[in-house]
Scaffold this active site. Structure first.
Site, PDB file in Angstrom:
ATOM      1  N   ASP A 170     -39.518   8.505  -3.346  1.00 13.70           N
ATOM      2  CA  ASP A 170     -40.778   9.029  -2.832  1.00 13.70           C
ATOM      3  C   ASP A 170     -40.605  10.511  -2.469  1.00 13.70           C
ATOM      4  O   ASP A 170     -41.459  11.346  -2.775  1.00 13.70           O
ATOM      5  CB  ASP A 170     -41.186   8.208  -1.596  1.00 13.70           C
ATOM      6  CG  ASP A 170     -42.667   8.280  -1.284  1.00 13.70           C
ATOM      7  OD1 ASP A 170     -43.459   8.672  -2.164  1.00 13.70           O
ATOM      8  OD2 ASP A 170     -43.044   7.938  -0.142  1.00 13.70           O
ATOM      9  N   HIS A 253     -47.635  10.948  -8.088  1.00 14.49           N
ATOM     10  CA  HIS A 253     -48.224   9.821  -7.355  1.00 14.49           C
ATOM     11  C   HIS A 253     -49.380   9.180  -8.125  1.00 14.49           C
ATOM     12  O   HIS A 253     -49.581   7.974  -8.036  1.00 14.49           O
ATOM     13  CB  HIS A 253     -48.668  10.237  -5.951  1.00 14.49           C
ATOM     14  CG  HIS A 253     -47.599  10.028  -4.917  1.00 14.49           C
ATOM     15  ND1 HIS A 253     -46.562  10.908  -4.746  1.00 14.49           N
ATOM     16  CD2 HIS A 253     -47.385   9.012  -4.042  1.00 14.49           C
ATOM     17  CE1 HIS A 253     -45.763  10.453  -3.797  1.00 14.49           C
ATOM     18  NE2 HIS A 253     -46.234   9.301  -3.350  1.00 14.49           N
ATOM     19  N   HIS A 256     -47.782   6.898 -10.512  1.00 14.02           N
ATOM     20  CA  HIS A 256     -47.406   5.691  -9.759  1.00 14.02           C
ATOM     21  C   HIS A 256     -48.603   4.748  -9.651  1.00 14.02           C
ATOM     22  O   HIS A 256     -48.512   3.552  -9.915  1.00 14.02           O
ATOM     23  CB  HIS A 256     -46.898   6.063  -8.365  1.00 14.02           C
ATOM     24  CG  HIS A 256     -46.955   4.914  -7.406  1.00 14.02           C
ATOM     25  ND1 HIS A 256     -48.114   4.585  -6.716  1.00 14.02           N
ATOM     26  CD2 HIS A 256     -46.031   3.994  -7.048  1.00 14.02           C
ATOM     27  CE1 HIS A 256     -47.885   3.503  -5.974  1.00 14.02           C
ATOM     28  NE2 HIS A 256     -46.630   3.135  -6.153  1.00 14.02           N
ATOM     29  N   HIS A 270     -42.571   1.321  -3.969  1.00 11.63           N
ATOM     30  CA  HIS A 270     -43.397   2.514  -4.178  1.00 11.63           C
ATOM     31  C   HIS A 270     -42.550   3.696  -4.683  1.00 11.63           C
ATOM     32  O   HIS A 270     -42.840   4.283  -5.725  1.00 11.63           O
ATOM     33  CB  HIS A 270     -44.088   2.849  -2.839  1.00 11.63           C
ATOM     34  CG  HIS A 270     -44.762   4.182  -2.794  1.00 11.63           C
ATOM     35  ND1 HIS A 270     -46.027   4.383  -3.289  1.00 11.63           N
ATOM     36  CD2 HIS A 270     -44.354   5.382  -2.309  1.00 11.63           C
ATOM     37  CE1 HIS A 270     -46.377   5.647  -3.104  1.00 11.63           C
ATOM     38  NE2 HIS A 270     -45.371   6.273  -2.513  1.00 11.63           N
TER      39      HIS A 270
HETATM   40 ZN   LIG Z   1     -45.482   8.234  -1.706  1.00 16.09          ZN
END
Ligand SMILES: [Zn+2]
Length: 363
Positions: A170, A253, A256, A270
């Protein structure tokens, strides 16, 4: 031209800090509503009770497992009944987001106590709400960040190493997304343009990962807390937290979010999916090969996914990848913070090219 940086009121990190929780929070109020899971209570309940002693009014409330509107209502009612004036969330992301939301509706201060370091959410002024079935519901944008974020690095270093590595995934995106967002002049989650300070924290975040990532992972695999672990916890939690919120988001992101339509990826954390999103973003940007190789080396070193197979996708379906690409480009997605136009076709091509770069890389 307006620039804004936002951050928690106070960030405290250190070995054994949970033992001193009373000292850190007592100025905020006199009665404390502590949201915690059953297993969290087993691990940390006694330490917290010892810190407060008998003089203080503390109420432990078991979290039901989902940060949903129903759960936030239930916790809010309990809070009123107990008459507490400070909300504390001890545990992982869903507990933090619930604590932030409950405190916001009750107009009370909130303290976030992460016991893992798997995302950069603890410091942010944001709660992610899910339905009772665990599907994404909506973002609750809060008017302020937590009053205190308190990290006990001993607790974090005893959690599974994969969680710390996911947090590094992340955090890996922070510098690249801020860079893209600044180049395009996009507004950040803080509501205006990025400050140089937030960009500097995003850069420091990346440098810290490259320098300390492997050392920290190996230490945590052996359940010990070293200086490298401390530096990685700070990078994952504080540097990435302020970096993403006040530095800006980009394609990583959004990719993602797109990948979540592919069922095989559901067992991944995540940050693991975000790490692959970073590679895809670098391909979209046609970043220099040296930079792509630096990221690939880091991912291989700490064990973050660099190929579709690593994400659990054994058979590549053109249709599914295209669906993910489309989802990552819907209106409002942060792919549109990139300094050039990005179409689903571009993302589709970049996903396959990133996969090929991952496979080809000789670690
Ligand atoms: Zn994140």
């Amino acid at each position: 031209m307006t620039k804004i940086i936002i951050s928690p009121g106070k960030y405290i990190q250190g070995s054994g800090e949970l033992k001193r929780i009373k000292e850190h929070v007592e100025h905020l109020g006199s009665s404390f509503f502590i949201i915690i899971s059953k297993s969290g209570y087993k691990r940390f309940g006694d330490t917290i009770k010892e810190s407060f002693g008998t003089s203080e009014n503390i109420h432990f409330i078991e979290f039901n497992g989902e940060c949903s509107k129903g759960e936030i209502d239930r916790l809010g009612k309990e809070l009123k009944e107990k008459g507490a004036d400070v909300v504390i969330g001890v545990g992982g992301g869903k507990i933090h987001d619930s604590a932030k939301a409950v405190a916001y509706y009750a107009k009370l201060p909130v303290v976030i106590v992460p016991t893992i370091s798997s995302t950069d959410a603890p410091c942010s002024a944001l709660s992610v709400l899910y339905t009772e079935d665990g599907e994404f519901d909506e973002y609750l944008l809060l008017p302020k960040n937590p009053d205190i974020v308190l990290v006990d690095s001993d607790a974090v270093s005893k959690a599974p190493a994969r969680l710390l590595v996911a947090g590094m995934g992340d955090a890996l995106a922070t510098k690249f997304e801020a860079r893209a967002s600044v180049r395009s002049g996009s507004k950040t989650m803080a509501g205006e343009l990025a400050t140089n300070a937030a960009v500097a924290l995003a850069d420091l975040c990346y440098e810290t990962l490259l320098r300390e990532g492997l050392k920290a992972k190996l230490a945590v695999e052996n359940k010990v807390c070293t200086k490298a672990v401390e530096n990685i916890i700070e990078a994952n939690t504080l540097l990435s937290g302020i970096g993403f919120e006040s530095g800006g988001l980009g394609a990583a992101h959004a990719i993602h979010n797109g990948l979540t339509v592919i069922e095989e990826t559901h067992n991944l954390y995540h940050g693991e999916k975000v790490a692959f999103g970073v590679l895809v973003q670098l391909v979209l940007e046609n970043a220099p090969i040296e930079e792509i190789e630096e990221v690939l080396y880091f991912c291989n070193e700490v064990g973050l996914p660099t190929t579709l197979e690593d994400l659990g996708i054994k058979e590549i379906s053109e249709e599914k990848i295209m669906e993910a690409a489309k989802l990552s480009c819907v209106e409002g997605e942060t792919t549109h913070n990139m300094p050039f136009e990005v179409t689903p076709q571009d993302v589709y091509a970049a996903i396959l090219a990133a996969d090929a770069l991952g496979k080809n890389f000789d670690f």
